[in-house]
Design a protein around this motif. Structure first.
Motif, PDB file in Angstrom:
ATOM      1  N   PRO A   1       0.810  -1.223   0.000  1.00  0.00           N
ATOM      2  CA  PRO A   1       0.000   0.000   0.000  1.00  0.00           C
ATOM      3  C   PRO A   1       0.840   1.268   0.000  1.00  0.00           C
ATOM      4  O   PRO A   1       0.446   2.281  -0.594  1.00  0.00           O
ATOM      5  CB  PRO A   1      -0.818  -0.120   1.290  1.00  0.00           C
ATOM      6  N   GLY A   2       1.982   1.246   0.658  1.00  0.00           N
ATOM      7  CA  GLY A   2       2.861   2.410   0.644  1.00  0.00           C
ATOM      8  C   GLY A   2       3.379   2.704  -0.747  1.00  0.00           C
ATOM      9  O   GLY A   2       3.504   3.873  -1.150  1.00  0.00           O
ATOM     10  N   PHE A   3       3.675   1.658  -1.510  1.00  0.00           N
ATOM     11  CA  PHE A   3       4.119   1.819  -2.891  1.00  0.00           C
ATOM     12  C   PHE A   3       3.020   2.442  -3.739  1.00  0.00           C
ATOM     13  O   PHE A   3       3.282   3.288  -4.602  1.00  0.00           O
ATOM     14  CB  PHE A   3       4.549   0.460  -3.448  1.00  0.00           C
ATOM     15  N   SER A   4       1.771   2.038  -3.475  1.00  0.00           N
ATOM     16  CA  SER A   4       0.647   2.641  -4.189  1.00  0.00           C
ATOM     17  C   SER A   4       0.581   4.141  -3.936  1.00  0.00           C
ATOM     18  O   SER A   4       0.351   4.935  -4.853  1.00  0.00           O
ATOM     19  CB  SER A   4      -0.667   1.983  -3.755  1.00  0.00           C
ATOM     20  N   LEU A   5       0.769   4.547  -2.685  1.00  0.00           N
ATOM     21  CA  LEU A   5       0.698   5.964  -2.344  1.00  0.00           C
ATOM     22  C   LEU A   5       1.815   6.781  -2.996  1.00  0.00           C
ATOM     23  O   LEU A   5       1.678   7.982  -3.189  1.00  0.00           O
ATOM     24  CB  LEU A   5       0.769   6.143  -0.829  1.00  0.00           C
ATOM     25  N   MET A   6       2.906   6.141  -3.340  1.00  0.00           N
ATOM     26  CA  MET A   6       4.051   6.852  -3.910  1.00  0.00           C
ATOM     27  C   MET A   6       3.953   7.081  -5.412  1.00  0.00           C
ATOM     28  O   MET A   6       4.799   7.766  -5.997  1.00  0.00           O
ATOM     29  CB  MET A   6       5.336   6.080  -3.620  1.00  0.00           C
ATOM     30  N   GLN A   7       2.927   6.544  -6.059  1.00  0.00           N
ATOM     31  CA  GLN A   7       2.913   6.545  -7.524  1.00  0.00           C
ATOM     32  C   GLN A   7       2.928   7.945  -8.134  1.00  0.00           C
ATOM     33  O   GLN A   7       3.594   8.189  -9.137  1.00  0.00           O
ATOM     34  CB  GLN A   7       1.714   5.741  -8.042  1.00  0.00           C
ATOM     35  N   GLU A   8       2.185   8.888  -7.568  1.00  0.00           N
ATOM     36  CA  GLU A   8       2.179  10.226  -8.150  1.00  0.00           C
ATOM     37  C   GLU A   8       3.555  10.866  -8.065  1.00  0.00           C
ATOM     38  O   GLU A   8       3.995  11.564  -8.991  1.00  0.00           O
ATOM     39  CB  GLU A   8       1.144  11.110  -7.456  1.00  0.00           C
ATOM     40  N   HIS A   9       4.259  10.619  -6.967  1.00  0.00           N
ATOM     41  CA  HIS A   9       5.598  11.186  -6.845  1.00  0.00           C
ATOM     42  C   HIS A   9       6.601  10.466  -7.747  1.00  0.00           C
ATOM     43  O   HIS A   9       7.591  11.081  -8.171  1.00  0.00           O
ATOM     44  CB  HIS A   9       6.056  11.117  -5.384  1.00  0.00           C
ATOM     45  N   ILE A  10       6.377   9.198  -8.043  1.00  0.00           N
ATOM     46  CA  ILE A  10       7.241   8.513  -9.010  1.00  0.00           C
ATOM     47  C   ILE A  10       7.088   9.168 -10.376  1.00  0.00           C
ATOM     48  O   ILE A  10       8.073   9.448 -11.077  1.00  0.00           O
ATOM     49  CB  ILE A  10       6.916   7.008  -9.065  1.00  0.00           C
ATOM     50  N   SER A  11       5.849   9.421 -10.770  1.00  0.00           N
ATOM     51  CA  SER A  11       5.589  10.118 -12.026  1.00  0.00           C
ATOM     52  C   SER A  11       6.222  11.506 -12.020  1.00  0.00           C
ATOM     53  O   SER A  11       6.823  11.946 -13.017  1.00  0.00           O
ATOM     54  CB  SER A  11       4.071  10.225 -12.249  1.00  0.00           C
ATOM     55  N   TYR A  12       6.138  12.204 -10.889  1.00  0.00           N
ATOM     56  CA  TYR A  12       6.733  13.538 -10.762  1.00  0.00           C
ATOM     57  C   TYR A  12       8.255  13.468 -10.881  1.00  0.00           C
ATOM     58  O   TYR A  12       8.883  14.292 -11.551  1.00  0.00           O
ATOM     59  CB  TYR A  12       6.336  14.148  -9.419  1.00  0.00           C
ATOM     60  N   ALA A  13       8.861  12.459 -10.230  1.00  0.00           N
ATOM     61  CA  ALA A  13      10.318  12.307 -10.313  1.00  0.00           C
ATOM     62  C   ALA A  13      10.761  12.026 -11.739  1.00  0.00           C
ATOM     63  O   ALA A  13      11.809  12.513 -12.188  1.00  0.00           O
ATOM     64  CB  ALA A  13      10.786  11.199  -9.380  1.00  0.00           C
ATOM     65  N   ALA A  14       9.960  11.260 -12.474  1.00  0.00           N
ATOM     66  CA  ALA A  14      10.289  10.992 -13.872  1.00  0.00           C
ATOM     67  C   ALA A  14      10.206  12.265 -14.705  1.00  0.00           C
ATOM     68  O   ALA A  14      11.078  12.545 -15.529  1.00  0.00           O
ATOM     69  CB  ALA A  14       9.356   9.922 -14.435  1.00  0.00           C
ATOM     70  N   MET A  15       9.166  13.069 -14.476  1.00  0.00           N
ATOM     71  CA  MET A  15       8.966  14.294 -15.243  1.00  0.00           C
ATOM     72  C   MET A  15      10.034  15.339 -14.927  1.00  0.00           C
ATOM     73  O   MET A  15      10.481  16.072 -15.811  1.00  0.00           O
ATOM     74  CB  MET A  15       7.572  14.858 -14.954  1.00  0.00           C
ATOM     75  N   THR A  16      10.461  15.410 -13.681  1.00  0.00           N
ATOM     76  CA  THR A  16      11.471  16.400 -13.277  1.00  0.00           C
ATOM     77  C   THR A  16      12.886  15.862 -13.372  1.00  0.00           C
ATOM     78  O   THR A  16      13.836  16.560 -13.028  1.00  0.00           O
ATOM     79  CB  THR A  16      11.199  16.867 -11.838  1.00  0.00           C
ATOM     80  N   GLU A  17      13.018  14.597 -13.805  1.00  0.00           N
ATOM     81  CA  GLU A  17      14.324  13.956 -13.971  1.00  0.00           C
ATOM     82  C   GLU A  17      15.131  14.000 -12.670  1.00  0.00           C
ATOM     83  O   GLU A  17      16.281  14.426 -12.633  1.00  0.00           O
ATOM     84  CB  GLU A  17      15.092  14.589 -15.135  1.00  0.00           C
ATOM     85  N   THR A  18      14.476  13.505 -11.628  1.00  0.00           N
ATOM     86  CA  THR A  18      15.079  13.486 -10.299  1.00  0.00           C
ATOM     87  C   THR A  18      15.650  12.105  -9.998  1.00  0.00           C
ATOM     88  O   THR A  18      14.902  11.132  -9.959  1.00  0.00           O
ATOM     89  CB  THR A  18      14.045  13.840  -9.222  1.00  0.00           C
TER      90      THR A  18
END
Length: 377
Positions: free
Chosen positions: A84-101
């Motif tokens: 469930p914690g991994f599920s909650l992180m999905q938007e930030h994973i997408s954000y990290a990909a977009m910001t190249e973090t």
């Protein structure tokens, strides 16, 4: 080196924590959740004495958000979680990909959907690791099957995150996190650090890529003016909401920097015959039983092999297609109801494929793999 080279008898959680320290990680954010809490406990013991900042967040969303912020402040940052914690992180994973973090996530996979059985092992986050966030983007994902690889792949995840400026993940299952085995700490370890700007701040455009499609990354506080946003942006980092071609070119580059370099990233292991009649495809903890099933067949004179993806994403599809073309039967083994199976079926004819699975922490003995896979000996 933060630890003396040599042989140790430790857990997968310890190995992941030590791998992070050896890789140069200096910021760890987490929210307690089993079985990843074991990794957090090891970090709390090992991290501060090696100069690491430890942050216990109010939830998993905040944990990954803090790691992303720390990365832009120049840290090698990571988090750990489960289900469930991994599920909650999905938007930030997408954000990290977009910001190249560059950021690393270590996932101790457990049963689902939802809370499932919180202390039981599974491999139920494999597709989510690639497709969990919205939009087109690429990640790099490793799947360890022993304690040694928990150490090795954590270092690789940091190196790949830094090299390509993407989220990188270690997708372990609960059994591999808690497993106790011998591990060797080598004398020398390759460490990769992100590219830094080579021009003065007044000439720098923070998202202008170099030949490898990866832009250099500045550090907040060093004089470079950077606007970091999940909104579509130009090479100066400024939001662009009225030109669809800017979005087209940006997202294409974010994907192509991995897709065009996949041969530098993909890893797999082939154990057994180079020309197998029976090919077993497995990853993570179930691959241990699959390897024994291959040994049973080899002892009986049947050409057999284990194809074990070390990277789940990018998936070694070309390599699997080549090996599987020689086999009369391909057995896919997973601790879920068919996630990597979908990738196998893209390159192997369905009539050759058998699927052996357990949905959760039910052991899959080697004999069951062979019997349920249609191999009778």
């Amino acid at each position: 080196m933060v630890i003396k080279p040599g042989k140790y008898f430790e857990s997968g959680a310890w190995a992941a924590a030590m791998g992070a320290l050896v890789a140069g990680a200096n910021f760890f954010a987490y929210y307690p959740i089993e079985p990843a809490t074991d990794i957090a406990e090891e970090m709390v013991k090992l991290g501060p004495r090696n100069g690491m900042v430890i942050f216990e967040a109010e939830d998993e969303i905040s944990a990954l958000g803090a790691a992303i912020g720390a990365s832009w402040a120049g840290a090698k940052a990571f988090t750990s979680t489960s289900g469930p914690g991994f599920s909650l992180m999905q938007e930030h994973i997408s954000y990290a990909a977009m910001t190249e973090t560059p950021v690393v996530l270590i996932n101790g996979m457990r049963e689902g959907p939802s809370t499932g059985q919180a202390t039981k092992a599974a491999q139920q986050d494999v597709m989510q690791a690639k497709w969990g966030g919205h939009g087109d983007y690429e990640v790099i994902v490793y799947a360890p099957y022993n304690v040694q690889e928990m150490f090795d792949f954590t270092i690789k995840a940091f190196n790949q995150a830094e090299r390509w400026r993407v989220p990188a993940m270690v997708m372990a299952d609960k059994m591999t996190v808690l497993l106790m085995e011998e591990i060797t700490i080598p004398r020398e370890v390759e460490i990769v650090n992100r590219k830094r700007p080579k021009v003065p701040p007044e000439q720098f455009e923070p998202f202008r890529p170099e030949e490898d499609l990866v832009p250099p990354m500045p550090v907040f506080g060093e004089g470079y003016r950077v606007h970091v946003t999940g909104v579509t942006h130009n090479e100066k980092g400024l939001p662009v909401s009225d030109d669809p071609w800017v979005h087209h070119e940006l997202v294409k580059r974010l994907c192509d920097k991995i897709r065009k370099n996949r041969d530098q990233i993909v890893e797999y292991e082939l154990v057994g015959s180079n020309v197998p009649e029976v090919l077993i495809v497995a990853y993570g903890f179930p691959a241990r039983a699959a390897k024994e099933a291959v040994n049973i067949l080899l002892d009986r004179g049947i050409p057999a092999a284990l194809f074990r993806p070390k990277t789940l994403w990018p998936f070694p599809d070309k390599e699997l297609k080549s090996v599987a073309s020689k086999a009369r039967k391909v057995i896919v083994v997973e601790w879920n109801y068919g996630q990597m199976l979908n990738e196998v079926l893209k390159v192997v004819p369905e009539e050759k494929v058998s699927f052996v699975y357990r949905i959760g922490e039910i052991p899959i003995p080697p004999q069951d793999i062979l019997r349920e896979g249609g191999v009778y000996i």
